[in-house]
Design a protein around this motif. Sequence first.
Motif, PDB file in Angstrom:
ATOM      1  N   ASP A 129       7.487   1.262  -0.725  1.00 16.90           N
ATOM      2  CA  ASP A 129       6.767   1.801  -1.873  1.00 16.90           C
ATOM      3  C   ASP A 129       5.263   1.581  -1.716  1.00 16.90           C
ATOM      4  O   ASP A 129       4.458   2.406  -2.139  1.00 16.90           O
ATOM      5  N   ASP A 130       4.894   0.459  -1.128  1.00 18.27           N
ATOM      6  CA  ASP A 130       3.495   0.117  -0.905  1.00 18.27           C
ATOM      7  C   ASP A 130       3.319  -0.195   0.585  1.00 18.27           C
ATOM      8  O   ASP A 130       3.496  -1.336   1.009  1.00 18.27           O
TER       9      ASP A 130
ATOM     10  N   GLN B 116       0.758  -0.597   2.463  1.00 12.92           N
ATOM     11  CA  GLN B 116      -0.251  -1.606   2.771  1.00 12.92           C
ATOM     12  C   GLN B 116       0.299  -3.012   2.544  1.00 12.92           C
ATOM     13  O   GLN B 116       0.074  -3.916   3.354  1.00 12.92           O
ATOM     14  N   LYS B 117       1.037  -3.180   1.455  1.00 11.67           N
ATOM     15  CA  LYS B 117       1.649  -4.486   1.186  1.00 11.67           C
ATOM     16  C   LYS B 117       2.703  -4.798   2.237  1.00 11.67           C
ATOM     17  O   LYS B 117       2.818  -5.945   2.702  1.00 11.67           O
TER      18      LYS B 117
ATOM     19  N   GLN C 296      -2.463  -1.628  10.265  1.00 11.15           N
ATOM     20  CA  GLN C 296      -3.048  -2.085   9.007  1.00 11.15           C
ATOM     21  C   GLN C 296      -4.439  -1.480   8.806  1.00 11.15           C
ATOM     22  O   GLN C 296      -4.772  -1.014   7.707  1.00 11.15           O
TER      23      GLN C 296
ATOM     24  N   LEU D 139      -5.886   4.846   3.038  1.00 12.11           N
ATOM     25  CA  LEU D 139      -5.769   4.557   1.611  1.00 12.11           C
ATOM     26  C   LEU D 139      -7.132   4.658   0.930  1.00 12.11           C
ATOM     27  O   LEU D 139      -7.250   5.235  -0.165  1.00 12.11           O
TER      28      LEU D 139
ATOM     29  N   GLU E 193      -8.095   7.274  -1.994  1.00  8.79           N
ATOM     30  CA  GLU E 193      -8.611   6.822  -3.290  1.00  8.79           C
ATOM     31  C   GLU E 193      -9.965   7.459  -3.596  1.00  8.79           C
ATOM     32  O   GLU E 193     -10.237   7.836  -4.741  1.00  8.79           O
TER      33      GLU E 193
END
Length: 235
Positions: free
Chosen positions: A23-24, A26-27, A136, A143, A147
């Motif tokens: 879902d995330d 980056q996390k 990463q 990302l 944004e």
Amino acid sequence: MGIFSRTRDIIAANFNDMLDKADDPQKMIRMIILEMEETLVEVRASAARTIADQKEMHRHTVKLDKLQADWAEKAQLALSKDREDLARAALVEKKKAGDMSEQLKQEIAVLDDALRAYEQDIAKLQHRLREARSRQTAIAARLESAENRVKLRSLMTNERVDEALSRFDQLERRVDYAEGRADALKLSSEADKLSLADEIAALEGTDAVDDELEQMKRALGLNESADDSAAKKGE
């Protein structure tokens, strides 16, 4: 989970599938990197302990080899003194030391294999870690770009922005009108007031017209007729 099994799982992991299902992303990539870093630390620590154990075993084998030599000398001494019983006992101790030394050498060989496996795992983990960190960086850049696009689109669709742009248009129209009036007044002033150079140029233009007119008259013979008439009137 054991260190070897976890290392194998990380090495065999498919980052693309993990990130696609997350879902995330980056996390998820941060968690992957943290897990790999922790595992790499554990693998290196295990390798260091293995090296330390191996060195200690080497020291023991050296002592056991020396002990075997000592028991062999004692057996020879006892046999030379006609004490076969003591010689036999000394040889038994020599054999025990030899067996222990052989066992340690076999364990050292096993540790050699383990160290080679550690070296391979460390190299693979480091490669996977570089790959994950590269992902990463790429994910963070994508990302941030996404944004920024969202912020820009939100800004462009904001009513307050539209209102501000409309006000700018009105101000530009007022400036255009003011500049137009100033230009018109300047042209009117310049038309009403001729400079000295303009007046002289006008006189020169008049002289040029008179000269051309006289030339045309002479070409048509009008000057001669006019001169004759003037002469007759004089008589």
